[in-house]
Write an enzyme that holds these catalytic residues in place. Sequence first.
Site, PDB file in Angstrom:
ATOM      1  N   GLY A  15      67.848  52.117  58.477  1.00 24.02           N
ATOM      2  CA  GLY A  15      68.095  53.059  59.548  1.00 24.02           C
ATOM      3  C   GLY A  15      66.894  52.991  60.914  1.00 24.02           C
ATOM      4  N   ARG A  76      72.658  47.138  58.220  1.00 26.23           N
ATOM      5  CA  ARG A  76      72.453  47.178  56.651  1.00 26.23           C
ATOM      6  C   ARG A  76      73.319  46.040  56.133  1.00 26.23           C
ATOM      7  NH1 ARG A  76      72.281  53.186  57.464  1.00 26.23           N
ATOM      8  NH2 ARG A  76      70.162  53.638  56.757  1.00 26.23           N
ATOM      9  N   ASP A 107      62.158  52.067  52.668  1.00 24.02           N
ATOM     10  CA  ASP A 107      61.939  51.694  51.324  1.00 24.02           C
ATOM     11  C   ASP A 107      62.865  50.599  50.843  1.00 24.02           C
ATOM     12  OD1 ASP A 107      63.673  53.774  51.342  1.00 24.02           O
ATOM     13  OD2 ASP A 107      63.059  54.610  49.358  1.00 24.02           O
ATOM     14  N   THR A 130      60.835  54.719  59.545  1.00 26.51           N
ATOM     15  CA  THR A 130      61.955  55.701  59.104  1.00 26.51           C
ATOM     16  C   THR A 130      61.599  57.137  59.546  1.00 26.51           C
ATOM     17  OG1 THR A 130      62.949  56.578  57.108  1.00 26.51           O
ATOM     18  CG2 THR A 130      60.881  55.642  56.601  1.00 26.51           C
ATOM     19  N   ASP A 132      62.422  59.779  57.972  1.00 23.27           N
ATOM     20  CA  ASP A 132      62.323  60.478  56.687  1.00 23.27           C
ATOM     21  C   ASP A 132      60.776  60.634  56.305  1.00 23.27           C
ATOM     22  OD1 ASP A 132      65.055  60.607  56.870  1.00 23.27           O
ATOM     23  OD2 ASP A 132      65.474  59.192  55.308  1.00 23.27           O
ATOM     24  N   ASP A 134      59.335  59.318  53.605  1.00 22.66           N
ATOM     25  CA  ASP A 134      59.306  59.475  52.299  1.00 22.66           C
ATOM     26  C   ASP A 134      58.579  58.461  51.648  1.00 22.66           C
ATOM     27  OD1 ASP A 134      61.162  57.936  53.239  1.00 22.66           O
ATOM     28  OD2 ASP A 134      62.770  58.611  51.620  1.00 22.66           O
ATOM     29  N   ARG A 176      68.558  62.485  53.869  1.00 18.43           N
ATOM     30  CA  ARG A 176      69.604  62.401  52.802  1.00 18.43           C
ATOM     31  C   ARG A 176      69.028  62.556  51.369  1.00 18.43           C
ATOM     32  NH1 ARG A 176      73.372  57.758  53.873  1.00 18.43           N
ATOM     33  NH2 ARG A 176      71.504  56.534  53.950  1.00 18.43           N
TER      34      ARG A 176
HETATM   35  P1  ADP Z   1      66.273  51.479  54.562  1.00 19.35           P
HETATM   36  O1  ADP Z   1      65.151  50.281  54.635  1.00 19.35           O
HETATM   37  O2  ADP Z   1      66.081  52.358  55.959  1.00 19.35           O
HETATM   38  O3  ADP Z   1      65.784  52.352  53.316  1.00 19.35           O
HETATM   39  P2  ADP Z   1      68.381  50.554  53.287  1.00 19.35           P
HETATM   40  O4  ADP Z   1      68.177  51.184  51.901  1.00 19.35           O
HETATM   41  O5  ADP Z   1      69.808  50.688  53.803  1.00 19.35           O
HETATM   42  O6  ADP Z   1      67.512  50.997  54.439  1.00 19.35           O
HETATM   43  O7  ADP Z   1      68.057  49.244  53.374  1.00 19.35           O
HETATM   44  C1  ADP Z   1      68.042  48.064  54.527  1.00 19.35           C
HETATM   45  C2  ADP Z   1      68.572  46.751  53.808  1.00 19.35           C
HETATM   46  O8  ADP Z   1      67.498  46.267  52.920  1.00 19.35           O
HETATM   47  C3  ADP Z   1      69.723  46.881  53.035  1.00 19.35           C
HETATM   48  O9  ADP Z   1      71.052  46.833  53.819  1.00 19.35           O
HETATM   49  C4  ADP Z   1      69.511  45.451  52.372  1.00 19.35           C
HETATM   50  O10 ADP Z   1      70.148  44.307  53.193  1.00 19.35           O
HETATM   51  C5  ADP Z   1      68.302  45.347  52.009  1.00 19.35           C
HETATM   52  N1  ADP Z   1      68.139  45.851  50.683  1.00 19.35           N
HETATM   53  C6  ADP Z   1      67.841  47.166  50.051  1.00 19.35           C
HETATM   54  N2  ADP Z   1      67.750  47.184  48.643  1.00 19.35           N
HETATM   55  C7  ADP Z   1      67.635  45.875  48.352  1.00 19.35           C
HETATM   56  C8  ADP Z   1      67.753  45.355  47.211  1.00 19.35           C
HETATM   57  N3  ADP Z   1      67.483  46.202  45.979  1.00 19.35           N
HETATM   58  N4  ADP Z   1      67.732  43.841  46.965  1.00 19.35           N
HETATM   59  C9  ADP Z   1      67.875  43.136  48.019  1.00 19.35           C
HETATM   60  N5  ADP Z   1      67.980  43.772  49.347  1.00 19.35           N
HETATM   61  C10 ADP Z   1      68.211  45.121  49.609  1.00 19.35           C
HETATM   62  O1  F6P Z   2      66.867  56.740  58.473  1.00 20.39           O
HETATM   63  C1  F6P Z   2      66.999  57.780  57.734  1.00 20.39           C
HETATM   64  C2  F6P Z   2      68.225  58.586  57.777  1.00 20.39           C
HETATM   65  O2  F6P Z   2      68.233  59.162  59.046  1.00 20.39           O
HETATM   66  C3  F6P Z   2      68.460  59.640  56.782  1.00 20.39           C
HETATM   67  O3  F6P Z   2      67.764  60.785  56.816  1.00 20.39           O
HETATM   68  C4  F6P Z   2      70.004  59.503  56.976  1.00 20.39           C
HETATM   69  O4  F6P Z   2      70.335  60.393  55.526  1.00 20.39           O
HETATM   70  C5  F6P Z   2      70.446  58.289  56.852  1.00 20.39           C
HETATM   71  O5  F6P Z   2      69.388  57.587  57.677  1.00 20.39           O
HETATM   72  C6  F6P Z   2      71.428  58.338  57.778  1.00 20.39           C
HETATM   73  O6  F6P Z   2      71.901  56.982  58.053  1.00 20.39           O
HETATM   74  P1  F6P Z   2      73.220  56.138  58.858  1.00 20.39           P
HETATM   75  O7  F6P Z   2      73.478  57.232  59.829  1.00 20.39           O
HETATM   76  O8  F6P Z   2      72.747  55.185  59.358  1.00 20.39           O
HETATM   77  O9  F6P Z   2      74.211  56.241  57.790  1.00 20.39           O
END
Ligand code: ADP
Ligand code: F6P
Length: 327
Positions: A15, A76, A107, A130, A132, A134, A176
């Site tokens: 995000g 993503r 994360d 982020t 969030d 968190d 979320r």
């Molecule tokens: P954020 O970084 O905001 O928490 P996401 O959880 O969507 O967002 O993670 C971003 C991207 O990081 C994912 O779309 C994916 O490409 C990569 N990623 C997340 N978790 C994993 C994982 N366990 N293994 C490999 N790539 C990952």
């Molecule tokens: O970036 C974090 C966050 O804004 C969360 O608080 C929220 O639930 C989520 O991303 C929504 O993500 P998206 O709109 O990309 O699905």
Amino acid sequence: MANKVTKIGVLTSGGDSPGMNAAIRAVVRTGLYNGLEVYGIMRGYQGMMDDDIFKMESKSVANIIQRGGTILKTARCKEFYETPGRKKAYDNLIKRGINGLVIIGGDGSFRGAKKFHEEFDIPSVGIPGTIDRDIVGTDFTIGFDTAVNTAVAAIDKIRDTMDAHDRMFIIEVMGRDAGFIALHSGIATGAENILIPERKTDMDAMIKSLQEKEKRKKLVNLIIVAEGDEMGGAEGVNKYIRKHMPDMDTKVAVLGHIQRGGSPSCFDRVIASRMGYTAVESLINGNHNVMIGIKDNRINYTPFEKASKLKTKVSEEWMKIVKILAS
Ligand code: ADP
Ligand code: F6P
């Protein structure tokens, strides 16, 4: 990884958050200052796999510090969860001689970074971007301050009309899995109740307290709910209240993605600049596979292993403050 870092790539992933551009700017300019070649990778891990990579100069990041979103875009990327996807990304880096990475994200992005490093030894450093807030190892994440201030400004406006009509408003903010936006914006706007994913709310006690307030003719009530709360966001809470207090005049407002955009606050620009600078210094100095954070106003390093697994906890004291101040 004994080799000297000479060419670095920078990407934004997951995000987006206001201040990511300020972090990109700091990474690019610190890299160039130190004689490195700097490459922008578009749309996070997706661009790494698609070979959407370009060389950046100082002017590539001119006039962006004040802009929300991210000039490198974000995404993503499903394929990056699997080894063949990550191998494709690795081959594209090697082709250009990129031997260092700065990953700006949440994360999830650090989980990806950790896996990537385990399989392919490219030195990487993370920056927490982020809204969030968190992620462990840092007091603030880039974008949180802007997002809560956006939420507070919106809630203040709603409060005016809420007060004029003697109404109850249930306002949903983002989060979320994390309740920090709800907690901070709720405390700052004097909310009566704050519902967050990290705590189960005693709904019976909440209804009882609202009924008592109704008897006292206190009809103006502000309830802030994080989108990931177990009650099902603001709509779920509204349903529950209407079921138990059918005569109550309630309204729902979902603030949504307005919280993710806009010009970053001064605070977010400054922490993004400090973290971006430190990320490059860290790569140069051989301090790899860590996330840069700021704790007690000092730079802090957290291994990806920890940053991608542990969540910042909500303290009991905060919950007590919410309860006492709302009474
Ligand atoms: P954020 O970084 O905001 O928490 P996401 O959880 O969507 O967002 O993670 C971003 C991207 O990081 C994912 O779309 C994916 O490409 C990569 N990623 C997340 N978790 C994993 C994982 N366990 N293994 C490999 N790539 C990952
Ligand atoms: O970036 C974090 C966050 O804004 C969360 O608080 C929220 O639930 C989520 O991303 C929504 O993500 P998206 O709109 O990309 O699905």
